[in-house]
Design a protein around this motif. Structure first.
Motif, mmCIF file in Angstrom:
data_model
loop_
_atom_site.group_PDB
_atom_site.id
_atom_site.type_symbol
_atom_site.label_atom_id
_atom_site.label_comp_id
_atom_site.label_asym_id
_atom_site.label_seq_id
_atom_site.Cartn_x
_atom_site.Cartn_y
_atom_site.Cartn_z
ATOM 1 N N THR A 175 21.601 -6.055 -9.305
ATOM 2 C CA THR A 175 21.796 -6.554 -7.950
ATOM 3 C C THR A 175 21.252 -7.971 -7.801
ATOM 4 O OG1 THR A 175 19.762 -5.358 -7.385
ATOM 5 C CG2 THR A 175 21.856 -4.313 -6.805
ATOM 6 N N GLU A 176 20.194 -8.304 -8.527
ATOM 7 C CA GLU A 176 19.642 -9.650 -8.458
ATOM 8 C C GLU A 176 20.513 -10.637 -9.228
ATOM 9 O OE1 GLU A 176 15.605 -9.091 -9.670
ATOM 10 O OE2 GLU A 176 15.041 -8.266 -7.722
ATOM 11 N N PRO A 192 33.861 -14.458 -2.463
ATOM 12 C CA PRO A 192 33.724 -13.502 -1.362
ATOM 13 C C PRO A 192 34.731 -12.357 -1.429
ATOM 14 C CG PRO A 192 33.472 -15.726 -0.532
ATOM 15 C CD PRO A 192 33.887 -15.857 -1.968
ATOM 16 N N CYS A 193 35.979 -12.643 -1.835
ATOM 17 C CA CYS A 193 36.975 -11.575 -1.921
ATOM 18 C C CYS A 193 36.607 -10.567 -3.006
ATOM 19 C CB CYS A 193 38.361 -12.150 -2.163
ATOM 20 S SG CYS A 193 38.520 -13.117 -3.676
ATOM 21 N N GLU A 194 36.045 -11.050 -4.127
ATOM 22 C CA GLU A 194 35.604 -10.149 -5.186
ATOM 23 C C GLU A 194 34.415 -9.307 -4.716
ATOM 24 O OE1 GLU A 194 36.592 -12.571 -9.287
ATOM 25 O OE2 GLU A 194 34.916 -13.262 -8.060
ATOM 26 N N LEU A 195 33.528 -9.917 -3.955
ATOM 27 C CA LEU A 195 32.379 -9.188 -3.445
ATOM 28 C C LEU A 195 32.829 -8.070 -2.502
ATOM 29 C CD1 LEU A 195 29.205 -9.335 -3.506
ATOM 30 C CD2 LEU A 195 29.414 -10.397 -1.249
ATOM 31 N N ASP A 232 31.984 -11.728 5.635
ATOM 32 C CA ASP A 232 30.862 -11.056 6.288
ATOM 33 C C ASP A 232 29.595 -11.286 5.464
ATOM 34 O OD1 ASP A 232 29.007 -9.413 7.455
ATOM 35 O OD2 ASP A 232 30.272 -7.615 7.452
ATOM 36 N N PRO A 233 28.606 -12.022 5.988
ATOM 37 C CA PRO A 233 27.397 -12.324 5.206
ATOM 38 C C PRO A 233 26.548 -11.097 4.917
ATOM 39 C CG PRO A 233 27.098 -13.005 7.479
ATOM 40 C CD PRO A 233 28.540 -12.587 7.344
ATOM 41 N N LYS A 234 26.825 -9.976 5.588
ATOM 42 C CA LYS A 234 26.026 -8.771 5.375
ATOM 43 C C LYS A 234 26.429 -8.022 4.109
ATOM 44 C CE LYS A 234 25.298 -8.006 10.345
ATOM 45 N NZ LYS A 234 25.533 -7.073 11.472
ATOM 46 N N LEU A 235 27.602 -8.302 3.567
ATOM 47 C CA LEU A 235 28.087 -7.541 2.410
ATOM 48 C C LEU A 235 27.148 -7.654 1.217
ATOM 49 C CD1 LEU A 235 31.967 -8.090 2.350
ATOM 50 C CD2 LEU A 235 30.667 -6.136 3.218
ATOM 51 N N ILE A 236 26.748 -8.879 0.884
ATOM 52 C CA ILE A 236 25.913 -9.073 -0.294
ATOM 53 C C ILE A 236 24.578 -8.360 -0.124
ATOM 54 C CG2 ILE A 236 25.091 -11.305 0.567
ATOM 55 C CD1 ILE A 236 25.466 -10.197 -3.119
ATOM 56 N N TRP A 237 24.010 -8.408 1.095
ATOM 57 C CA TRP A 237 22.709 -7.789 1.303
ATOM 58 C C TRP A 237 22.817 -6.272 1.340
ATOM 59 C CZ3 TRP A 237 19.343 -10.873 -0.208
ATOM 60 C CH2 TRP A 237 19.492 -12.242 -0.018
ATOM 61 N N ASP A 238 23.950 -5.747 1.768
ATOM 62 C CA ASP A 238 24.154 -4.302 1.739
ATOM 63 C C ASP A 238 24.169 -3.811 0.295
ATOM 64 O OD1 ASP A 238 24.487 -1.879 3.109
ATOM 65 O OD2 ASP A 238 26.663 -1.941 2.890
ATOM 66 N N ILE A 239 24.835 -4.561 -0.582
ATOM 67 C CA ILE A 239 24.860 -4.181 -2.002
ATOM 68 C C ILE A 239 23.478 -4.322 -2.622
ATOM 69 C CG2 ILE A 239 25.790 -4.760 -4.275
ATOM 70 C CD1 ILE A 239 28.335 -5.702 -2.884
ATOM 71 N N MET A 254 21.698 -23.206 -1.277
ATOM 72 C CA MET A 254 22.768 -22.214 -1.282
ATOM 73 C C MET A 254 22.266 -20.897 -0.701
ATOM 74 S SD MET A 254 25.925 -21.442 -2.135
ATOM 75 C CE MET A 254 26.498 -22.500 -3.477
ATOM 76 N N ALA A 255 21.037 -20.519 -1.059
ATOM 77 C CA ALA A 255 20.482 -19.273 -0.555
ATOM 78 C C ALA A 255 20.323 -19.321 0.958
ATOM 79 C CB ALA A 255 19.125 -18.987 -1.215
ATOM 80 N N ALA A 256 19.898 -20.471 1.464
ATOM 81 C CA ALA A 256 19.738 -20.588 2.906
ATOM 82 C C ALA A 256 21.071 -20.412 3.620
ATOM 83 C CB ALA A 256 19.128 -21.952 3.239
ATOM 84 N N ARG A 257 22.130 -20.946 3.045
ATOM 85 C CA ARG A 257 23.437 -20.789 3.665
ATOM 86 C C ARG A 257 23.909 -19.347 3.612
ATOM 87 N NH1 ARG A 257 24.448 -25.700 0.912
ATOM 88 N NH2 ARG A 257 25.636 -24.647 -0.711
ATOM 89 N N CYS A 258 23.393 -18.599 2.629
ATOM 90 C CA CYS A 258 23.769 -17.192 2.506
ATOM 91 C C CYS A 258 22.824 -16.279 3.287
ATOM 92 C CB CYS A 258 23.782 -16.769 1.026
ATOM 93 S SG CYS A 258 25.109 -17.512 0.089
ATOM 94 N N ASN A 259 21.955 -16.886 4.137
ATOM 95 C CA ASN A 259 21.075 -16.117 5.018
ATOM 96 C C ASN A 259 20.074 -15.260 4.263
ATOM 97 O OD1 ASN A 259 22.382 -17.036 7.395
ATOM 98 N ND2 ASN A 259 24.019 -15.571 7.037
ATOM 99 N N VAL A 260 19.439 -15.857 3.238
ATOM 100 C CA VAL A 260 18.363 -15.136 2.545
ATOM 101 C C VAL A 260 17.265 -14.855 3.545
ATOM 102 C CG1 VAL A 260 16.596 -15.317 0.777
ATOM 103 C CG2 VAL A 260 18.883 -16.165 0.324
#
Length: 332
Positions: free
Chosen positions: A100-101, A114-117, A134-141, A325-331
């Motif tokens: 996951t990391e 994003p489409c692959e995610l 949806d920015p929540k997808l990555i954090w849900d995984i 990049m992480a900040a834009r992805c809402n880390v």
């Protein structure tokens, strides 16, 4: 904690990675302004056995990365201070870090679209179609994925032809011998769940609480640590019910990701629930030069949970060049 020429630096995650030279300067700052205490000191305080000194500070690391031994321990020894390392029991001895990391890094670096995610999310977690943006997808995984079976994960990646380019050298995670060496060197070991799944999303909270205690006690009790009875909740996610279950399972302290100062009354910690302040390299060394005034501000103006004298718990970040990049992805 990494050095810039370490092969693991390129794919390190922000804001959880700190360069070793910046950590060295942080320790100088901490020793100048605080009394650095041990996990045993904090446990004695919450038990009412011994008060903590004024302006005290505890240093903690999460996950169980091998760089805690490679880089953090020599600097802790240099400054004559101690720390606590919280370890997820399933990652002990692994060459690779959690998939996951690696996925989070690949997504932030633009290697996974994003489409692959969105497709990966559907395959792994089976909740129908999602908006790829949806920015929540990555954090849900990231928060739910660690407990999934390896076969399911590998099949999903193969089906989507996603290559995470995982680093296996130098070894990413601490071994049993590494943990024994840390304990013998005065570092305390705590639990960080079994799989690193967020406890609020886990299908088996009881095992997430009991497994790391059993595994880690088997390691540390032979090298001078009495027991593993402090828990850092993975991803900082918890509920009052989870805290109650952790205390019932034998933990004396529960560390969260809440950026608040814990409080003391006459030197005694008033609650076993402990917030922590991240030492974020993006803020304290944005251009590579340490800014002590920024670190001071982040510690001195942090919100306080209860009345009394403040006890600060700090968790050094693992710093990477992908901070923007992480900040834009809402880390979080």
């Amino acid at each position: 904690m990494l050095r810039h020429n370490d092969p693991r630096w390129e794919t390190a995650l922000s804001p959880w990675t700190l360069a070793d030279d910046i950590f060295d300067q942080c320790l100088t700052f901490f020793r100048s302004h605080y009394t650095i205490v041990t996990l045993d000191d904090v446990k004695a305080s919450v038990a009412g056995a011994r008060p903590l000194p004024p302006r005290c500070l505890l240093i903690t690391f999460d996950d169980g990365f091998a760089d805690n031994l490679d880089y953090a321990l020599p600097l802790l020894r240099k400054h004559g201070v101690f720390a606590t390392v919280f370890v997820s029991s399933d990652v002990i001895g692994r060459q690779e870090r959690l998939w996951t990391e690696d996925l989070l890094w690949a997504f932030m670096a633009g290697r996974v679209r994003p489409c692959e995610l969105a497709q990966l999310h559907a395959l792994l977690l089976g909740r129908g179609e999602h908006d790829p943006d949806d920015p929540k997808l990555i954090w849900d995984i990231v928060r739910r994925g660690p407990e999934l079976h390896d076969e399911q994960v590998q099949a999903a990646f193969s089906g989507l032809d996603i290559d995470l380019n995982r680093i296996t050298w130098p070894r990413q995670m601490l071994t049993r011998d590494d943990l024994a060496h840390l304990v013998a060197s005065g570092v305390s070991i705590g639990a960080h769940g079994k799989t690193h799944t967020a406890l609020t999303s886990s299908s088996d909270v009881a095992t997430e609480l009991s497994h790391p205690r059993a595994v880690l006690n088997d390691i540390v009790m032979a090298h001078g640590q009495s027991s593993v009875d402090a828990l850092s909740v993975p991803h900082g996610a918890y509920t009052p019910g989870i805290v109650d279950r952790a205390l019932a399972a034998g933990y004396e302290l529960v560390f969260t990701g809440d950026a608040v100062l814990s409080r003391l009354k006459n030197g005694f910690l008033v609650s076993p629930l402990v917030g922590r302040l991240d030492v974020d390299g993006r803020r304290i060394a944005p251009t590579g030069d340490f800014l002590p005034e920024v670190l001071a501000a982040s510690l001195f103006i942090a919100p306080q949970r209860q009345s009394g004298v403040a006890l600060r718990f700090v968790r050094p970040a693992r710093r990477s060049r992908f901070a923007n990049m992480a900040a834009r992805c809402n880390v979080p």
